[in-house]
Design a protein around this motif. Structure first.
Motif, PDB file in Angstrom:
ATOM      1  N   LEU A 230      -1.921  -3.307  -3.034  1.00 24.25           N
ATOM      2  CA  LEU A 230      -1.056  -4.457  -2.725  1.00 24.25           C
ATOM      3  C   LEU A 230      -0.113  -4.756  -3.893  1.00 24.25           C
ATOM      4  N   ARG A 231      -0.645  -4.583  -5.111  1.00 30.92           N
ATOM      5  CA  ARG A 231       0.181  -4.853  -6.300  1.00 30.92           C
ATOM      6  C   ARG A 231       1.316  -3.826  -6.385  1.00 30.92           C
ATOM      7  N   VAL A 232       0.976  -2.542  -6.239  1.00 31.42           N
ATOM      8  CA  VAL A 232       2.007  -1.498  -6.352  1.00 31.42           C
ATOM      9  C   VAL A 232       3.023  -1.657  -5.225  1.00 31.42           C
ATOM     10  N   ARG A 233       2.525  -1.896  -4.003  1.00 26.97           N
ATOM     11  CA  ARG A 233       3.445  -2.062  -2.873  1.00 26.97           C
ATOM     12  C   ARG A 233       4.351  -3.277  -3.094  1.00 26.97           C
ATOM     13  N   GLY A 237       8.653  -3.997  -3.018  1.00 29.73           N
ATOM     14  CA  GLY A 237       9.138  -4.726  -1.833  1.00 29.73           C
ATOM     15  C   GLY A 237       8.519  -4.189  -0.562  1.00 29.73           C
ATOM     16  N   MET A 238       7.365  -3.560  -0.651  1.00 25.92           N
ATOM     17  CA  MET A 238       6.750  -2.913   0.510  1.00 25.92           C
ATOM     18  C   MET A 238       5.634  -3.738   1.139  1.00 25.92           C
ATOM     19  N   VAL A 239       5.523  -4.993   0.702  1.00 21.47           N
ATOM     20  CA  VAL A 239       4.637  -5.940   1.387  1.00 21.47           C
ATOM     21  C   VAL A 239       5.538  -7.054   1.898  1.00 21.47           C
ATOM     22  N   LEU A 240       5.361  -7.455   3.150  1.00 23.70           N
ATOM     23  CA  LEU A 240       6.205  -8.531   3.677  1.00 23.70           C
ATOM     24  C   LEU A 240       5.967  -9.797   2.858  1.00 23.70           C
TER      25      LEU A 240
END
Ligand SMILES: Cc1cc2nc3c(=O)[nH]c(=O)nc-3n(C[C@H](O)[C@H](O)[C@H](O)COP(=O)(O)OP(=O)(O)OC[C@H]3O[C@@H](n4cnc5c(N)ncnc54)[C@H](O)[C@@H]3O)c2cc1C
Length: 368
Positions: A230-233, A237-240
């Motif tokens: 979740l941190r890397v995403r 900008g890959m987490v809504l």
């Protein structure tokens, strides 16, 4: 009794937040309603489409001249072990409208491993097999047992095994046109413990290993894997995230191209490449094929993060070269124009065709 609404705006139901209305629209909240809606809509023999979380579609500015079946059926259950379920594995069924990340969260909390690296992918469980979602060394193909599928040709509910879904890299028989809806998905996960401290699958992606400060192949607590992913995403900008304009996207807009090894040798030596088992093209089988980095190709064709065409509100994300974002007020035409421009530049520079990953809806042209 299914009640269809007319002229329902689709933009708020997509993560790109653009596109016109659906001519007719219905939201279903359980499997019975889903079947009822499908059978009634299919009886008309008119255009229709399933919509889950809207995170992998580009809806045209004119909208969709047909019926959108918006699937919001929720539920996660652990099933009794079935034939083929090895000791130590757990069968989990999720309804099509269940958010994918809620299923990952459930698995991690219950010590079930196999999908922890797929944390943070938006969208619904029903759509997850469509393009064989994958990230950070895992993909759904490795854990999917099968799906309950309502076939639009026969109107029958059937069971499709993972083999019948014929998965490939970001594709499946469903993406290739097998018509119908996924009603639920069954995954076979490994019981790694009783809670999120249990160890997940070996880490197979170097960026994730770096984020966790472990070696490739090491095993790490499920919760730590989820937190790191979740941190890397999030950093890409890959987490809504309403506070992050770079997350107003459809995720990666292009798949990593797969080419024959002889062609790959003509590319600059510093172009990243990975040997893959995927066929280069169906009609020209090679001894082996090579996956290229679409992000590298775009950047080395001179299009960097934040790039935008003059006057356009569509841009390459400021955090991730592969994502096209709506900077606010972008139209679907602007996104499609930017995508075509990127494809043209990469083709001119390297002779490589970049294939879009999202599904184009209502364009009625090359994009469809
Ligand atoms: C910020 C961001 C990050 C992303 N990261 C990743 C990633 O890391 N890896 C990855 O693989 N993808 C990623 N994606 C893409 C997307 O999240 C996935 O493809 C997801 O599975 C799409 O689910 P959805 O419910 O939003 O599908 P939708 O966008 O609603 O639909 C996509 C397609 O699936 C069809 N469909 C939807 N539901 C069903 C159903 N029940 N039965 C049959 N067909 C159906 C639709 O008709 C459409 O053709 C990302 C997207 C975003 C916005």
């Amino acid at each position: 009794m299914i009640e269809l609404q007319n002229a329902v705006p689709l933009a708020p139901l997509t993560t790109l937040r653009l596109g016109g209305p659906a001519m007719r629209f219905v939201t279903v909240t359980d499997a019975r309603q889903l079947a009822e809606a499908c059978l009634s809509v299919w009886a008309d023999d008119a255009p229709w489409m399933a919509l889950g979380g809207g995170s992998n579609v580009v809806v045209s500015d004119d909208g969709f001249e047909g019926t959108v079946i918006h699937i919001d059926s929720r539920g996660i259950d652990q099933l009794e072990p079935g034939p083929g379920d090895a000791p130590g594995t757990v069968r989990v069924r999720a309804q099509a409208g269940e958010p994918w990340d809620a299923l990952v969260e459930y698995a991690v909390a219950n010590g079930l491993s196999g999908i922890e690296a797929l944390s943070g992918i938006p969208g619904s469980c029903g759509a997850s097999p469509v393009q064989n979602i994958g990230a950070y060394g895992q993909e759904i193909a490795s854990v999917l047992v099968g799906v309950e599928f309502l076939d639009s040709e026969t109107g029958e509910l059937q069971w499709l095994t993972a083999a019948e879904l014929d998965f490939g890299y970001r594709t499946s028989a469903l993406k290739r046109g097998r018509d119908g809806v996924v009603v639920s998905i069954d995954l076979r996960l490994v019981r790694a413990g009783t809670d999120q401290r249990a160890l997940g699958q070996p880490i197979e992606y170097s960026q994730l290993a770096d984020a966790l400060r472990v070696e490739l192949g090491d095993r790490v607590a499920l919760a730590a894997v989820r937190e790191a992913v979740l941190r890397v995403r999030g950093s890409k900008g890959m987490v809504l995230n309403d506070a992050d304009p770079d997350s107003v996207s459809a995720g990666s807009f292009f798949t990593n191209p797969i080419v024959g090894e002889s062609f790959a040798r003509t590319l600059p030596s510093d172009a990243p490449r990975w040997v893959t088992e995927e066929p280069a093209t169906p009609d020209a089988p090679e001894t082996y094929s090579v996956k290229l980095s679409a992000a590298w190709l775009i950047e080395h064709a001179g299009l960097g993060r934040g790039f935008s065409l003059p006057g356009s509100h569509a841009a390459i994300s400021g955090k991730h070269t592969l994502a096209l974002v709506n900077r606010g007020g972008a139209t679907a035409s602007q996104v499609a124009e930017l995508a075509r421009f990127i494809q043209w530049r990469v083709m001119s520079e390297f002779g490589v065709n970049l294939a879009p990953e999202p599904v184009f809806v209502g364009f009625g042209s090359d994009e469809d």
